[in-house]
Design a protein around this motif. Structure first.
Motif, PDB file in Angstrom:
ATOM      1  N   UNK A 133       0.824  -1.198   0.000  1.00  0.00           N
ATOM      2  CA  UNK A 133       0.000   0.000   0.000  1.00  0.00           C
ATOM      3  C   UNK A 133       0.866   1.258   0.000  1.00  0.00           C
ATOM      4  N   UNK A 134       0.351   2.313  -0.611  1.00  0.00           N
ATOM      5  CA  UNK A 134       0.980   3.632  -0.569  1.00  0.00           C
ATOM      6  C   UNK A 134       0.088   4.532   0.263  1.00  0.00           C
ATOM      7  N   UNK A 135       0.592   4.979   1.384  1.00  0.00           N
ATOM      8  CA  UNK A 135      -0.212   5.780   2.294  1.00  0.00           C
ATOM      9  C   UNK A 135      -0.137   7.262   1.919  1.00  0.00           C
ATOM     10  N   UNK A 136      -1.136   8.044   2.371  1.00  0.00           N
ATOM     11  CA  UNK A 136      -1.177   9.452   1.975  1.00  0.00           C
ATOM     12  C   UNK A 136       0.014  10.237   2.511  1.00  0.00           C
ATOM     13  N   UNK A 137       0.345  11.327   1.802  1.00  0.00           N
ATOM     14  CA  UNK A 137       1.387  12.215   2.299  1.00  0.00           C
ATOM     15  C   UNK A 137       0.926  12.947   3.551  1.00  0.00           C
ATOM     16  N   UNK A 138      -0.371  13.220   3.622  1.00  0.00           N
ATOM     17  CA  UNK A 138      -0.894  13.908   4.794  1.00  0.00           C
ATOM     18  C   UNK A 138      -2.350  13.528   5.001  1.00  0.00           C
ATOM     19  N   UNK A 139      -2.808  13.647   6.241  1.00  0.00           N
ATOM     20  CA  UNK A 139      -4.220  13.457   6.558  1.00  0.00           C
ATOM     21  C   UNK A 139      -4.569  14.347   7.740  1.00  0.00           C
ATOM     22  N   UNK A 140      -5.864  14.484   8.001  1.00  0.00           N
ATOM     23  CA  UNK A 140      -6.314  15.238   9.164  1.00  0.00           C
ATOM     24  C   UNK A 140      -7.577  14.595   9.702  1.00  0.00           C
ATOM     25  N   UNK A 141      -7.805  14.769  10.998  1.00  0.00           N
ATOM     26  CA  UNK A 141      -8.933  14.132  11.657  1.00  0.00           C
ATOM     27  C   UNK A 141     -10.191  14.962  11.614  1.00  0.00           C
ATOM     28  N   UNK A 142     -11.298  14.354  12.032  1.00  0.00           N
ATOM     29  CA  UNK A 142     -12.585  15.020  11.980  1.00  0.00           C
ATOM     30  C   UNK A 142     -12.787  16.018  13.109  1.00  0.00           C
ATOM     31  N   UNK A 143     -11.766  16.241  13.913  1.00  0.00           N
ATOM     32  CA  UNK A 143     -11.785  17.398  14.792  1.00  0.00           C
ATOM     33  C   UNK A 143     -11.407  18.668  14.041  1.00  0.00           C
ATOM     34  N   UNK A 144     -10.923  18.512  12.790  1.00  0.00           N
ATOM     35  CA  UNK A 144     -10.504  19.633  11.955  1.00  0.00           C
ATOM     36  C   UNK A 144     -11.448  19.904  10.788  1.00  0.00           C
ATOM     37  N   UNK A 145     -12.309  18.968  10.469  1.00  0.00           N
ATOM     38  CA  UNK A 145     -13.209  19.104   9.325  1.00  0.00           C
ATOM     39  C   UNK A 145     -13.901  17.792   9.067  1.00  0.00           C
ATOM     40  N   UNK A 146     -14.523  17.648   7.875  1.00  0.00           N
ATOM     41  CA  UNK A 146     -15.246  16.399   7.622  1.00  0.00           C
ATOM     42  C   UNK A 146     -15.136  15.902   6.189  1.00  0.00           C
ATOM     43  N   UNK A 147     -14.764  16.752   5.240  1.00  0.00           N
ATOM     44  CA  UNK A 147     -14.735  16.349   3.836  1.00  0.00           C
ATOM     45  C   UNK A 147     -13.611  17.087   3.125  1.00  0.00           C
ATOM     46  N   UNK A 148     -12.551  16.368   2.764  1.00  0.00           N
ATOM     47  CA  UNK A 148     -11.414  17.006   2.120  1.00  0.00           C
ATOM     48  C   UNK A 148     -11.774  17.455   0.707  1.00  0.00           C
ATOM     49  N   UNK A 149     -11.308  18.642   0.335  1.00  0.00           N
ATOM     50  CA  UNK A 149     -11.462  19.157  -1.015  1.00  0.00           C
ATOM     51  C   UNK A 149     -10.056  19.303  -1.594  1.00  0.00           C
ATOM     52  N   UNK A 150      -9.694  18.370  -2.470  1.00  0.00           N
ATOM     53  CA  UNK A 150      -8.365  18.375  -3.055  1.00  0.00           C
ATOM     54  C   UNK A 150      -8.100  19.649  -3.827  1.00  0.00           C
ATOM     55  N   UNK A 151      -6.842  20.124  -3.781  1.00  0.00           N
ATOM     56  CA  UNK A 151      -6.523  21.402  -4.391  1.00  0.00           C
ATOM     57  C   UNK A 151      -5.462  21.328  -5.460  1.00  0.00           C
ATOM     58  N   UNK A 152      -4.582  22.318  -5.488  1.00  0.00           N
ATOM     59  CA  UNK A 152      -3.593  22.493  -6.550  1.00  0.00           C
ATOM     60  C   UNK A 152      -2.248  22.921  -5.972  1.00  0.00           C
TER      61      UNK A 152
END
Length: 436
Positions: A341-360
């Motif tokens: 598996x290749x794990x993400x470069x970064x993540x954040x928990x639901x104490x910070x938000x709920x739905x990631x919006x990928x950017x640029x």
């Protein structure tokens, strides 16, 4: 979900539209069947929470970052969003034609593509596909991309959920007498994918530097990937596809690139697959400088993640869902198998938000404190983060701004300047970065 996410509740207080969207997020939690939502609203849903301990660091997608990238320190940057244009209805995607016209094209969930010229919204839609699709919840017109050599190849490609709720990718041709009109009579279906549930449709489209079409598809929906689609190579769900559409026709809508990992289709494996192990890759982008592919993959109930496929890396990368949620075990919650598996470069928990919006990655021609950094956000909290895209080290993201908006997408104009979509406010905003 046992309780509404705190950031969802805060979002709900901002406006009635935001409240509807937050309710959809909560209503989708724990659903064993299709999620239902009023028309005119969208947000990748968040089924029940389940997470485990943080696993050890996994190998990255490549031996190092792509050539040409430079160091970026997000701790020195502050980002704000300034109003650019309003009057839109549920904007979900922002792109350009790359033809030197400097027009922005905005996909509205209800089925219209709108043109923004010189900071003003053009009254007549570029095209209106509202009669062809189902809109509401996570359905609607979800993505748009122009042929790489547009207007020599005068086609635009769209991703939407049809009237039966299934994914359709089609091409349409611009009216030769009017560059501000896409002719709906020219629609040519490219791909049709049955959706077992109403959520996790993905829907982002992008072209690689070598002219191949990338199509993002979620795992099919419900909660927890009950059909195991993310890890199955016999389905297109939970994947990013890679198609050659340069010579599309009714008889042959696409060809399979010979270097796709399962191009031979042996043993029932789908030859369209490029990347796998994704839950709901809601937004993706290609770094115009390096060709790296950035993916915002919406999490289950605890973690949101950002993945990267470095340019030149062979296909077949497995980002882990549903064994992993972010960098954490999901199934099982402890002692999960991380091999391959290749794990993400970064993540954040639901104490910070709920739905990631990928950017640029900001590659703007004008001077910008953000230039060289990767910017992304969150739908519920409106928070903005940045990371150094040149580093393969797994790390936590750095907060660079608090927009207070329901973000649904990012985009860039022909010069590389960045924009964000506010789905509740029906606006496009310009990304402005300064030094702290």
């Amino acid at each position: 979900m046992d309780r509404p996410d705190r950031s969802s509740a805060t979002s709900c207080q901002r406006s009635a539209a935001a409240c509807v969207l937050a309710a959809i997020l909560v209503a989708g939690c724990g659903s064993a069947g299709p999620t239902r939502a009023p028309a005119g609203s969208v947000a990748p849903s968040l089924p029940p929470s389940a997470s485990g301990p943080t696993p050890p660091t996994a190998a990255s997608a490549s031996d190092g970052p792509s050539a040409g990238t430079v160091a970026f320190d997000p701790s020195t940057v502050k980002v704000s969003l300034e109003p650019y244009v309003g009057g839109l209805s549920s904007p979900l995607a922002i792109t350009t034609a790359g033809d030197g016209s400097d027009r922005l094209f905005v996909a509205e969930q209800g089925g219209r593509i709108r043109i923004v010229r010189d900071g003003a919204l053009v009254d007549r839609p570029f095209v209106d596909l509202s009669g062809e699709l189902t809109s509401g919840g996570e359905r609607g017109l979800l993505g748009v991309a122009f042929a790489p050599d547009y207007p020599t190849d005068p086609r635009a490609f769209v991703d939407y959920t049809d009237r039966d709720g299934n994914t359709v990718v089609s091409s349409l041709t611009v009216d030769p007498a009017d560059p501000d009109r896409l002719d709906p009579s020219t629609e040519l279906p490219i791909l049709h994918v049955e959706q077992p549930f109403a959520n996790h449709n993905g829907g982002a489209l992008a072209f690689t530097p070598d002219g191949l079409l990338l199509v993002s598809l979620g795992d099919g929906g419900s909660g927890g990937d009950p059909r195991g689609n993310g890890q199955s190579t016999s389905t297109l769900l939970g994947k990013i596809l890679r198609l050659d559409v340069r010579a599309s026709s009714a008889d042959h809508p696409y060809a399979i690139p010979p270097d796709n990992p399962f191009a031979d289709g042996a043993d029932g494996r789908r030859p369209e697959i490029w990347l796998m192990g994704l839950r709901n890759p809601w937004r993706l982008s290609l770094d115009r400088s390096t060709g790296d592919l950035w993916i915002g993959d919406v999490g289950q109930g605890a973690w949101e993640e950002i993945d990267v496929q470095r340019a030149g890396t062979a296909g077949g990368t497995n980002f882990g869902w549903n064994r992993m949620e972010g960098r954490h075990c999901y199934q099982p919650s402890e002692g999960c198998d991380r091999a391959g598996l290749t794990l993400p470069l970064t993540d954040y928990g639901h104490d910070q938000g709920c739905t990631v919006i990928g950017g640029y990655v900001d590659r703007s021609a004008a001077a910008s404190a953000l230039r060289g950094g990767y910017l992304f956000g969150d739908y519920c909290s409106g928070r903005l983060w940045a990371i150094d895209p040149a580093s393969d080290a797994q790390r936590d993201p750095t907060v660079v701004g608090e927009s207070g908006l329901n973000l649904s997408a990012f985009g860039e104009d022909e010069s590389g300047a960045l924009y964000a979509a506010d789905i509740s406010g029906g606006r496009i905003l310009k990304v402005v970065a300064t030094r702290r």
